[in-house]
Structure formats: structure tokens, C-alpha cells
Design an enzyme around this catalytic site. Sequence first.
Site, mmCIF file in Angstrom:
data_model
loop_
_atom_site.group_PDB
_atom_site.id
_atom_site.type_symbol
_atom_site.label_atom_id
_atom_site.label_comp_id
_atom_site.label_asym_id
_atom_site.label_seq_id
_atom_site.Cartn_x
_atom_site.Cartn_y
_atom_site.Cartn_z
ATOM 1 N N LYS A 79 0.850 -1.188 0.000
ATOM 2 C CA LYS A 79 0.000 0.000 0.000
ATOM 3 C C LYS A 79 0.888 1.242 0.000
ATOM 4 O O LYS A 79 1.924 1.263 0.685
ATOM 5 C CB LYS A 79 -0.889 -0.053 1.259
ATOM 6 C CG LYS A 79 -1.968 1.014 1.362
ATOM 7 C CD LYS A 79 -2.836 0.766 2.615
ATOM 8 C CE LYS A 79 -3.948 1.775 2.796
ATOM 9 N NZ LYS A 79 -4.799 1.465 3.973
ATOM 10 N N SER A 154 -9.803 1.444 3.109
ATOM 11 C CA SER A 154 -8.957 2.276 2.281
ATOM 12 C C SER A 154 -7.917 1.490 1.474
ATOM 13 O O SER A 154 -7.383 2.015 0.505
ATOM 14 C CB SER A 154 -8.225 3.303 3.149
ATOM 15 O OG SER A 154 -7.371 2.670 4.070
ATOM 16 N N SER A 178 -9.850 -1.131 7.170
ATOM 17 C CA SER A 178 -9.292 -0.914 5.830
ATOM 18 C C SER A 178 -8.589 -2.098 5.197
ATOM 19 O O SER A 178 -8.252 -2.036 4.016
ATOM 20 C CB SER A 178 -8.325 0.265 5.858
ATOM 21 O OG SER A 178 -9.056 1.455 5.763
HETATM 22 N N1 GLN Z 1 -13.069 3.453 6.712
HETATM 23 C C1 GLN Z 1 -12.504 3.861 7.953
HETATM 24 C C2 GLN Z 1 -12.144 5.329 7.860
HETATM 25 O O1 GLN Z 1 -12.491 5.928 6.924
HETATM 26 C C3 GLN Z 1 -11.314 3.027 8.292
HETATM 27 C C4 GLN Z 1 -10.104 3.421 7.538
HETATM 28 C C5 GLN Z 1 -8.925 2.565 7.865
HETATM 29 O O2 GLN Z 1 -9.042 1.487 8.448
HETATM 30 N N2 GLN Z 1 -7.756 3.073 7.534
HETATM 31 O O3 GLN Z 1 -11.537 5.895 8.703
#
Ligand code: GLN
Length: 499
Positions: A79, A154, A178
Amino acid sequence: MSNPFFSSLAEFAKGRDSRKFTIEEVARYFMSRTEQLNPSLNVCLSLNENAINRARQLDARLARNGADSPFFGYPIMIKDNLEMEGFPTTCASKILEGYISRRTATSVARLLSLGAIVLGKTNLDEFAMGSSTENSAFGPSKNPWNPTRVPGGSSGGSAAAVAAGLAPLSLGSDTGGSIRQPAAFCGVLGIKPTYGRISRSGLVAFSSSLDQIGPFSGSASDALEALVAMGGRDSLDMTTTERDPGEMRRDFAATRMEETQIGIPEVLFGEGLDPSIRKRLLELREALGGKGAREVPVTLPHSAYGINVYYLVATSEASSNLSRFDGVRYGFRVKNPADLRTMYEETRDAGFGDEVKRRILLGTFALSAGYQEAFYRKARKVQSLIRKDFMEAFQHCDAILTPTSPTPPFAFGEKTGDPLSMYLSDVYTITANLAGLPALSVPVGLDGQGLPVGAHLIGPPWSEGRLLKLAEFISALYPMPLPEVHAGHPTVKGPGDRG
Ligand code: GLN
């Protein structure tokens, strides 16, 4: 996941050692597949131009000394919020334009030292904030199962890369879901380890007390090996555990489905859950019962406040972590600002996307004098009650089963106008981060529309080995077909798209 050479890490190692194929052949295959499909899938933000060279060098070393790790020559993607020396790290943000990393994340360095080859860096929601990769400044990634749907987020690029067969393994980060939510959306396995299992050094921080790095893979045993390779104490991250990562292999080997008590929080199978996902999960419960697992009802009364707590804790930490992007130290800076203060303001205004700004505002507000007690401190108290509920539940069960996501992969644009509905994508996953627990998503087939469904398992601290073994049992019940991916789907624009 499928490729002409191997179907697992262990098989790769066997084929490599018996010279069924060369490391270079394998690297070339994945590179050219990526070059062919990435223009439409948009899963990679940058490719490693040195990958084939490295493969060739590893082949030469293999001929001289043999290989001492299954990862020797194994292609992976990471990532783009994980640093790798000499390579760009964008976090899918304009504000890091032109920034070249001067260090390598410990997790990545440990895989590299075993001989892994990083093929490229994958797309994400800007600074890992989002559930669809639509917040990327470089356009969203597409779901390999259906190009009109999001891959989740994400870590959407990393999940889609494995699903589309661009790499057999990738790394993501998980602050509230994410890794697990995109794993469910793309039909691959994704695990977030216990907080402290894997060093966060070299991961660009979003919410430091919740962030963890973890792998996406086609199988539980591959994920296990990746965790063992990356895990353990790191002097660069004082929250890492002293525990031997090898304990995960021992637990994996010792786990039996017949002796397993599966905790079921019945309310989580109720309101708000898509009927096709509920159906798949109920079938799974029955199948696990048939294999000798026992269901234990559990209640997690404070989990209902998970989203509220998360959006106070995570945004508070983010507002502080992101203050370092000021136009002085990293990447992008506006041209000809009037003075220093204007330079800060204009750089941050032009460099950050809307969602990141929304989080910085929320977090700054939650921490400000007069509100800190009412919001931030209260959230921390509820967080400890959420953790306590879990620890009590684990007195009676080995793992807790829920869906990973309340909905199937949604269409581009469906939730971007309504941040709160986007935030609800993580109702099932967020509490594991708040409690520091390991949790994974494993594919349990497709829904009526041919989109992947994920089952979510949460375990007590340090139970990754057992969770992965349970995931392996579940995978055996649901052999997953492969998505048919074509080059040439038109690209889509996202709200975060400033490319
Ligand atoms: N979807 C969650 C957020 O927007 C989690 C994001 C993540 O785990 N980095 O914060």
C-alpha cells in the site's frame, strides 16, 4: 490470485527450488499482467522499475546458495502509505507529490530481507481515510469482480491487486477496517493482527493507537507466513510485542474446528444487514455447526457506540499526525506564497482532499479546550468499555463471527455525497481496532449479483494463528471462482480525484 506457476506460497517455493520456473519468469508474468490491466483497474500508483533486475539477481543467488525462505523471489505489492527507500510514497495525496522515501518500513524491510520482490505500490483512500478508494487524489481503483463497483477501502488497491491476480500477496493497513472490508469486497483473505504484532515504523500514521499493517492473500497459510515474517519486536516501534511470532504457526497447527466455540452477537445479524449477506452468513453458521463447532451467544453492549468513538479517537489522532504536512518538510508546496503563514495555509488547502480536511477539522474540534472532556475523553472511556465487553465474551468463546460489511460492494458515487453512510461501512470491523484485537475477513462465496461476501472473525489478543486456521476451514467450504478481468474498462473519476 490464479497464475500459471503456483497456487500458494509453499507451492511457489517448491517450484522455485525444483527449477520448474525461474524467479525472473514469475516476476515478468506479474509485471506484464499489471502493465496490461492497471490502466483500467487503477490499483497501482507506481511500479518498481527495478523488479525484474532484482528477480534476475535472486535467480543468480539461488543458483549459488539456494533459498532459505519461501519468500525468496516472491512478488508482492504494498500500500502506498508504506515507505520504501528511494521510492515515492504518496498516500494517494497531492500533498506528498514529489516526496521520495528515505527509509523502508520495518514490515516491508523484513519481507525484503527474506528475498521478496516489491512490484509496485497500491492505491488507497487519501491517508487511508475512507471505505472505497474514491478519496484517492489519483482516481479510484475498480473492483475486479465488477468494474462499476468500488473495491472497498482504504486498502482497495492492495485487495484488488490480489483479486485480479496482479500479485499473489499484498500489504495494507487497517485503522477501522481498511484491510478487512476491501478483502470482503474483492473476495480475498485479509487480516488485521493484534495491535503491537507488527511494527508500524515506516507506515505513514493516520491514527497511531489503532493502525496495524496486515496482508491480503489467496489463502490463510500464506497470510500466516507473512505475519510470522513481519511480526515481532522492533526497536523503532515501542508498541511492538516481545512475543515470538512463531507462536502463530504453533496455534495454527493446534486448532481444530470440533473444539471451537464460536461467539455469535445475534443483534449484529439483524437490522441494517443486506439480506443476501445475512443468508450467506446463516449458511456458514450451519456449516460450521456441521463440522463440530459450537455456537455461544455473546453480547457486546458497548459496540453500538463503536462508530461514534472511532470518529472521535481516529480524527483526534489524525489531526495531530497530519500537522507535519506543512509544505516545509515533505513534498508539495504552493508557489509564491505571500508569507510563511499563508504558505502553510495554502499548501494544506491545495494539498489535502475534502475527506482529510473534514477529519482534521473534526479532530481539532474534539481536542480543543472546553470540548476535550465532553468528546475526546468520553470517547476514550467508552473505548475501554468496548474492550472490556470483548474480554468478557472471550471467557466463553474462541472467536466471534459477524459479517465483514453490512452491504455488498457499492457503486461508484453511491455514498460519496453522504459521509455518514460511508462511515457505516465499518460498523462490524471498527471495534476490533478500538479493542486492539486481531480480526480477519474470509470469502464465503458470492451473492445473487455475483459479488463477493466476507465473513469476519475477531479473536482475543495474539490469536492470529487460530483465526487463520478457522479461516482455512471456512475457505475449504467455499471454493472461490476467479473474477474475469478485462483490459479496457473506462476509468472512473472519484470525488477525491485531483489528478
Ligand atoms: N473506513 C474507515 C475510515 O475511513 C477506516 C479506515 C482505515 O481502516 N484506515 O476511517
